[in-house]
Design a protein around this motif. Structure first.
Motif, PDB file in Angstrom:
ATOM      1  N   THR A 125      -5.141  -4.800 -11.586  1.00 43.69           N
ATOM      2  CA  THR A 125      -4.955  -4.652 -10.082  1.00 43.69           C
ATOM      3  C   THR A 125      -5.696  -5.577  -9.375  1.00 43.69           C
ATOM      4  O   THR A 125      -5.944  -6.632  -9.990  1.00 43.69           O
ATOM      5  CB  THR A 125      -5.289  -3.391 -10.180  1.00 43.69           C
ATOM      6  OG1 THR A 125      -6.902  -3.171 -10.109  1.00 43.69           O
ATOM      7  CG2 THR A 125      -5.071  -1.934 -11.372  1.00 43.69           C
TER       8      THR A 125
ATOM      9  N   THR B 179       0.655  -1.098   0.171  1.00 50.05           N
ATOM     10  CA  THR B 179       0.099   0.145   0.140  1.00 50.05           C
ATOM     11  C   THR B 179       1.014   1.251   0.118  1.00 50.05           C
ATOM     12  O   THR B 179       0.362   2.098  -0.963  1.00 50.05           O
ATOM     13  CB  THR B 179      -1.042   0.512   1.190  1.00 50.05           C
ATOM     14  OG1 THR B 179      -1.650  -1.431   0.609  1.00 50.05           O
ATOM     15  CG2 THR B 179      -2.018   0.845   1.541  1.00 50.05           C
TER      16      THR B 179
ATOM     17  N   ASP C  12      -5.492  -0.800  -2.218  1.00 56.28           N
ATOM     18  CA  ASP C  12      -4.622  -0.771  -3.617  1.00 56.28           C
ATOM     19  C   ASP C  12      -4.809  -0.055  -5.044  1.00 56.28           C
ATOM     20  O   ASP C  12      -4.655   1.263  -5.722  1.00 56.28           O
ATOM     21  CB  ASP C  12      -3.398  -1.628  -3.712  1.00 56.28           C
ATOM     22  CG  ASP C  12      -2.833  -2.046  -2.361  1.00 56.28           C
ATOM     23  OD1 ASP C  12      -3.260  -1.188  -1.493  1.00 56.28           O
ATOM     24  OD2 ASP C  12      -2.517  -3.620  -2.463  1.00 56.28           O
TER      25      ASP C  12
ATOM     26  N   LEU D 295       2.548   2.155  -3.645  1.00 56.89           N
ATOM     27  CA  LEU D 295       1.488   2.401  -4.557  1.00 56.89           C
ATOM     28  C   LEU D 295       0.943   3.639  -3.724  1.00 56.89           C
ATOM     29  O   LEU D 295       0.504   3.945  -5.531  1.00 56.89           O
ATOM     30  CB  LEU D 295       0.136   1.424  -4.704  1.00 56.89           C
ATOM     31  CG  LEU D 295       0.706  -0.173  -4.993  1.00 56.89           C
ATOM     32  CD1 LEU D 295      -0.738  -1.057  -4.820  1.00 56.89           C
ATOM     33  CD2 LEU D 295       0.901   0.131  -6.866  1.00 56.89           C
TER      34      LEU D 295
END
Length: 181
Positions: free
Chosen positions: A111, A85, A119, A88
């Protein structure tokens, strides 16, 4: 169905002569390599996301040809990081996407599912269209309600739905399917 759909969309555009790159941004559970019969490399987009400044040369070193179509390249996830996380959310993702947009007609991002982790919501801020894949008789109704809520809150960019797993009934003449259940 997400990875299957993104890989097939990428191949379809490439077959039309468009320059396409498919990026593996499900960095918790990478699967782009598997879609093309390749092992996930140790160096992938996760290596780029850890950088403060990403150059075109950095990206070009990690991009690989798909081996399926000459106009299709892959930017696989790479090693699974301990902090997906955080990676990203880093500005380097925007830098990578901007670099890819300069060289490709289509940049397709595979994704993680929306809702399981944050995310995908972070990534959605950087895209032109969000495709939400649902499977007939499998995707729970609350997932559609969640999608509606995210759309109303403008958390997804241009959301679209792909309904996967629909059987098609043939017409009496045996031609093209005329009815979706």
């Amino acid at each position: 169905g997400k990875s299957f759909n993104s890989a097939n969309l990428a191949v379809s555009y490439a077959l039309l002569g468009k320059r396409v790159i498919l990026c593996g941004l499900d960095i918790r559970k990478p699967s782009v390599g598997k879609q093309f019969g390749m092992a996930e490399p140790k160096r992938g987009i996760t290596s780029l996301l850890a950088m403060d400044v990403v150059t075109k040369e950095d990206v070009e070193r990690i991009v690989v040809p798909s081996g399926v179509e000459e106009h299709l390249d892959l930017l696989m996830a790479g090693s699974v990081p301990p902090n997906p996380t955080e990676l990203l959310a880093h500005d380097s993702l925007r830098q990578v996407i901007d670099i890819l947009k300069e060289s490709y007609d289509y940049v397709i991002l595979d994704t993680a599912p929306v809702g399981l982790v944050t995310d995908t919501l972070q990534i959605s801020k950087l895209v032109d269209v969000t495709v939400y894949v649902c499977r007939l008789n499998y995707t729970p109704k609350f997932a559609i309600a969640e999608l509606n809520g995210l759309t109303e809150e403008k958390m997804l960019t241009n959301p679209c739905i792909v309904l996967n797993g629909c059987p098609l009934a043939e017409s009496k003449e045996g031609g093209i399917a005329e009815k979706i259940y």
